[in-house]
Design a protein around this motif. Structure first.
Motif, PDB file in Angstrom:
ATOM      1  N   THR A 118       0.834  -1.209   0.000  1.00  0.00           N
ATOM      2  CA  THR A 118       0.000   0.000   0.000  1.00  0.00           C
ATOM      3  C   THR A 118       0.862   1.250   0.000  1.00  0.00           C
ATOM      4  OG1 THR A 118      -0.209   0.100   2.422  1.00  0.00           O
ATOM      5  CG2 THR A 118      -1.934  -1.106   1.193  1.00  0.00           C
ATOM      6  N   THR A 119       2.119   1.117   0.342  1.00  0.00           N
ATOM      7  CA  THR A 119       3.022   2.278   0.346  1.00  0.00           C
ATOM      8  C   THR A 119       3.671   2.509  -1.016  1.00  0.00           C
ATOM      9  OG1 THR A 119       4.943   0.999   1.073  1.00  0.00           O
ATOM     10  CG2 THR A 119       3.545   1.958   2.803  1.00  0.00           C
ATOM     11  N   GLN A 120       3.464   1.590  -1.953  1.00  0.00           N
ATOM     12  CA  GLN A 120       4.059   1.712  -3.289  1.00  0.00           C
ATOM     13  C   GLN A 120       3.133   2.535  -4.190  1.00  0.00           C
ATOM     14  OE1 GLN A 120       7.211   0.548  -3.698  1.00  0.00           O
ATOM     15  NE2 GLN A 120       6.983   0.082  -1.529  1.00  0.00           N
ATOM     16  N   ILE A 121       2.955   3.785  -3.848  1.00  0.00           N
ATOM     17  CA  ILE A 121       1.964   4.641  -4.500  1.00  0.00           C
ATOM     18  C   ILE A 121       2.532   5.262  -5.778  1.00  0.00           C
ATOM     19  CG2 ILE A 121       0.518   6.695  -4.208  1.00  0.00           C
ATOM     20  CD1 ILE A 121       0.602   6.041  -1.151  1.00  0.00           C
ATOM     21  N   ARG A 122       1.859   5.000  -6.885  1.00  0.00           N
ATOM     22  CA  ARG A 122       2.228   5.566  -8.183  1.00  0.00           C
ATOM     23  C   ARG A 122       1.525   6.900  -8.398  1.00  0.00           C
ATOM     24  NH1 ARG A 122       4.151   3.779 -13.291  1.00  0.00           N
ATOM     25  NH2 ARG A 122       5.438   2.586 -11.886  1.00  0.00           N
ATOM     26  N   GLY A 123       0.252   6.974  -7.972  1.00  0.00           N
ATOM     27  CA  GLY A 123      -0.528   8.185  -8.155  1.00  0.00           C
ATOM     28  C   GLY A 123      -1.812   8.132  -7.356  1.00  0.00           C
ATOM     29  N   LEU A 124      -2.555   9.218  -7.413  1.00  0.00           N
ATOM     30  CA  LEU A 124      -3.784   9.340  -6.645  1.00  0.00           C
ATOM     31  C   LEU A 124      -4.819  10.118  -7.440  1.00  0.00           C
ATOM     32  CD1 LEU A 124      -5.452   9.400  -3.904  1.00  0.00           C
ATOM     33  CD2 LEU A 124      -4.190  11.509  -3.397  1.00  0.00           C
ATOM     34  N   PHE A 125      -6.005   9.548  -7.555  1.00  0.00           N
ATOM     35  CA  PHE A 125      -7.154  10.297  -8.047  1.00  0.00           C
ATOM     36  C   PHE A 125      -7.855  10.829  -6.813  1.00  0.00           C
ATOM     37  CE2 PHE A 125      -6.543   7.518 -11.702  1.00  0.00           C
ATOM     38  CZ  PHE A 125      -6.704   8.415 -12.747  1.00  0.00           C
ATOM     39  N   PHE A 126      -7.964  12.153  -6.708  1.00  0.00           N
ATOM     40  CA  PHE A 126      -8.573  12.763  -5.526  1.00  0.00           C
ATOM     41  C   PHE A 126      -9.389  13.972  -5.945  1.00  0.00           C
ATOM     42  CE2 PHE A 126      -8.466  15.794  -1.960  1.00  0.00           C
ATOM     43  CZ  PHE A 126      -9.133  15.028  -1.015  1.00  0.00           C
ATOM     44  N   ASN A 127     -10.650  13.952  -5.576  1.00  0.00           N
ATOM     45  CA  ASN A 127     -11.539  15.078  -5.828  1.00  0.00           C
ATOM     46  C   ASN A 127     -11.541  15.482  -7.315  1.00  0.00           C
ATOM     47  OD1 ASN A 127     -13.435  16.919  -4.924  1.00  0.00           O
ATOM     48  ND2 ASN A 127     -11.911  18.494  -4.475  1.00  0.00           N
ATOM     49  N   GLY A 128     -11.568  14.466  -8.179  1.00  0.00           N
ATOM     50  CA  GLY A 128     -11.634  14.721  -9.606  1.00  0.00           C
ATOM     51  C   GLY A 128     -10.318  15.082 -10.265  1.00  0.00           C
ATOM     52  N   ARG A 129      -9.229  14.986  -9.549  1.00  0.00           N
ATOM     53  CA  ARG A 129      -7.916  15.374 -10.075  1.00  0.00           C
ATOM     54  C   ARG A 129      -6.932  14.224  -9.919  1.00  0.00           C
ATOM     55  NH1 ARG A 129      -3.835  19.376  -7.283  1.00  0.00           N
ATOM     56  NH2 ARG A 129      -2.227  19.362  -8.873  1.00  0.00           N
ATOM     57  N   TYR A 130      -6.049  14.057 -10.885  1.00  0.00           N
ATOM     58  CA  TYR A 130      -5.006  13.044 -10.790  1.00  0.00           C
ATOM     59  C   TYR A 130      -3.704  13.692 -10.342  1.00  0.00           C
ATOM     60  CZ  TYR A 130      -1.618   9.455 -11.870  1.00  0.00           C
ATOM     61  OH  TYR A 130      -0.603   8.537 -11.766  1.00  0.00           O
ATOM     62  N   LEU A 131      -3.084  13.123  -9.313  1.00  0.00           N
ATOM     63  CA  LEU A 131      -1.775  13.581  -8.846  1.00  0.00           C
ATOM     64  C   LEU A 131      -0.782  12.448  -9.075  1.00  0.00           C
ATOM     65  CD1 LEU A 131      -3.903  14.574  -6.148  1.00  0.00           C
ATOM     66  CD2 LEU A 131      -2.038  16.178  -6.349  1.00  0.00           C
ATOM     67  N   ASP A 132       0.258  12.729  -9.873  1.00  0.00           N
ATOM     68  CA  ASP A 132       1.267  11.707 -10.117  1.00  0.00           C
ATOM     69  C   ASP A 132       2.276  11.695  -8.973  1.00  0.00           C
ATOM     70  OD1 ASP A 132       3.042  13.829 -10.576  1.00  0.00           O
ATOM     71  OD2 ASP A 132       3.018  13.581 -12.749  1.00  0.00           O
ATOM     72  N   ARG A 133       3.242  10.796  -9.054  1.00  0.00           N
ATOM     73  CA  ARG A 133       4.215  10.630  -7.971  1.00  0.00           C
ATOM     74  C   ARG A 133       4.974  11.931  -7.694  1.00  0.00           C
ATOM     75  NH1 ARG A 133       4.136   8.002  -3.743  1.00  0.00           N
ATOM     76  NH2 ARG A 133       4.737   9.986  -2.915  1.00  0.00           N
ATOM     77  N   ALA A 134       5.350  12.661  -8.740  1.00  0.00           N
ATOM     78  CA  ALA A 134       6.090  13.917  -8.555  1.00  0.00           C
ATOM     79  C   ALA A 134       5.238  14.939  -7.801  1.00  0.00           C
ATOM     80  CB  ALA A 134       6.541  14.478  -9.897  1.00  0.00           C
ATOM     81  N   GLU A 135       3.952  15.029  -8.142  1.00  0.00           N
ATOM     82  CA  GLU A 135       3.083  15.982  -7.434  1.00  0.00           C
ATOM     83  C   GLU A 135       2.884  15.568  -5.977  1.00  0.00           C
ATOM     84  OE1 GLU A 135      -0.209  17.856 -10.191  1.00  0.00           O
ATOM     85  OE2 GLU A 135       0.083  15.719 -10.685  1.00  0.00           O
ATOM     86  N   LEU A 136       2.746  14.273  -5.741  1.00  0.00           N
ATOM     87  CA  LEU A 136       2.602  13.794  -4.364  1.00  0.00           C
ATOM     88  C   LEU A 136       3.860  14.088  -3.556  1.00  0.00           C
ATOM     89  CD1 LEU A 136       0.822  10.391  -5.047  1.00  0.00           C
ATOM     90  CD2 LEU A 136      -0.199  12.464  -4.071  1.00  0.00           C
ATOM     91  N   ASP A 137       5.029  13.883  -4.167  1.00  0.00           N
ATOM     92  CA  ASP A 137       6.282  14.193  -3.473  1.00  0.00           C
ATOM     93  C   ASP A 137       6.383  15.679  -3.164  1.00  0.00           C
ATOM     94  OD1 ASP A 137       7.044  11.539  -3.466  1.00  0.00           O
ATOM     95  OD2 ASP A 137       8.310  11.719  -5.261  1.00  0.00           O
ATOM     96  N   GLY A 138       5.899  16.526  -4.077  1.00  0.00           N
ATOM     97  CA  GLY A 138       5.877  17.961  -3.825  1.00  0.00           C
ATOM     98  C   GLY A 138       4.981  18.319  -2.651  1.00  0.00           C
TER      99      GLY A 138
END
Length: 159
Positions: A105-125
């Protein structure tokens, strides 16, 4: 007994009780201690899922405790807890299946949240931004005041 680690023994007993409760049919929920100052929401859920598997839940049951079962308990299963048409589509994309190893579950590639996709770089930011803000006195005071105003937190303290 001299030298015995009582905390470790009590923790092992608690894990055993959770496993027994699950085996007896009790619904186990993840994240119920998110207001504990030593629990970091998000990160804490990954650790809690690991501990639930250690307690005897299957990885699928542990994931369900954080998704569908939690939504049902809150009376929100029509909008949250599973992926289907018409529900809120907040979804983690993982690089490996947690059904084989819950630590995935910690191997996160990206997240769809509130209609928006956040990739790994955005999550790291976002993580870096949070790290920088964590040391901010005004931010910590705002969090403290919000917690003091929270009816749920007041209920927990009264318990």
């Amino acid at each position: 007994h001299s030298g015995q680690n009582i905390d470790a023994a009590m923790y092992a007993l608690a894990l055993d009780h959770v496993g027994q409760a699950h085996a007896a049919g009790a619904t186990i929920l993840t994240g119920t201690d998110n207001f504990d100052p030593y629990i970091y929401p998000g990160f804490g859920v990954h650790a809690e899922l690991e501990e639930l598997v250690r307690a005897g839940l299957s990885p699928a049951a542990a994931i369900r405790s954080a998704t569908l079962d939690a939504a049902r308990f809150a009376g929100l299963e029509d909008a949250f807890g599973s992926v289907s048409v018409g529900k809120v589509a907040d979804v983690l994309l993982l690089d490996a299946t947690p059904l084989e190893d819950i630590r995935n579950t910690t191997q996160i590639r990206g997240l769809f949240f509130n209609g928006r996709y956040l990739d790994r770089a955005e999550l790291d930011g976002l993580l870096e931004f949070a790290r920088q803000r964590a040391g901010s006195t005004p931010t910590n005071l705002q969090i403290l005041l919000a917690g003091l105003r929270s009816p749920l937190l007041r209920l927990q303290f009264a318990d």
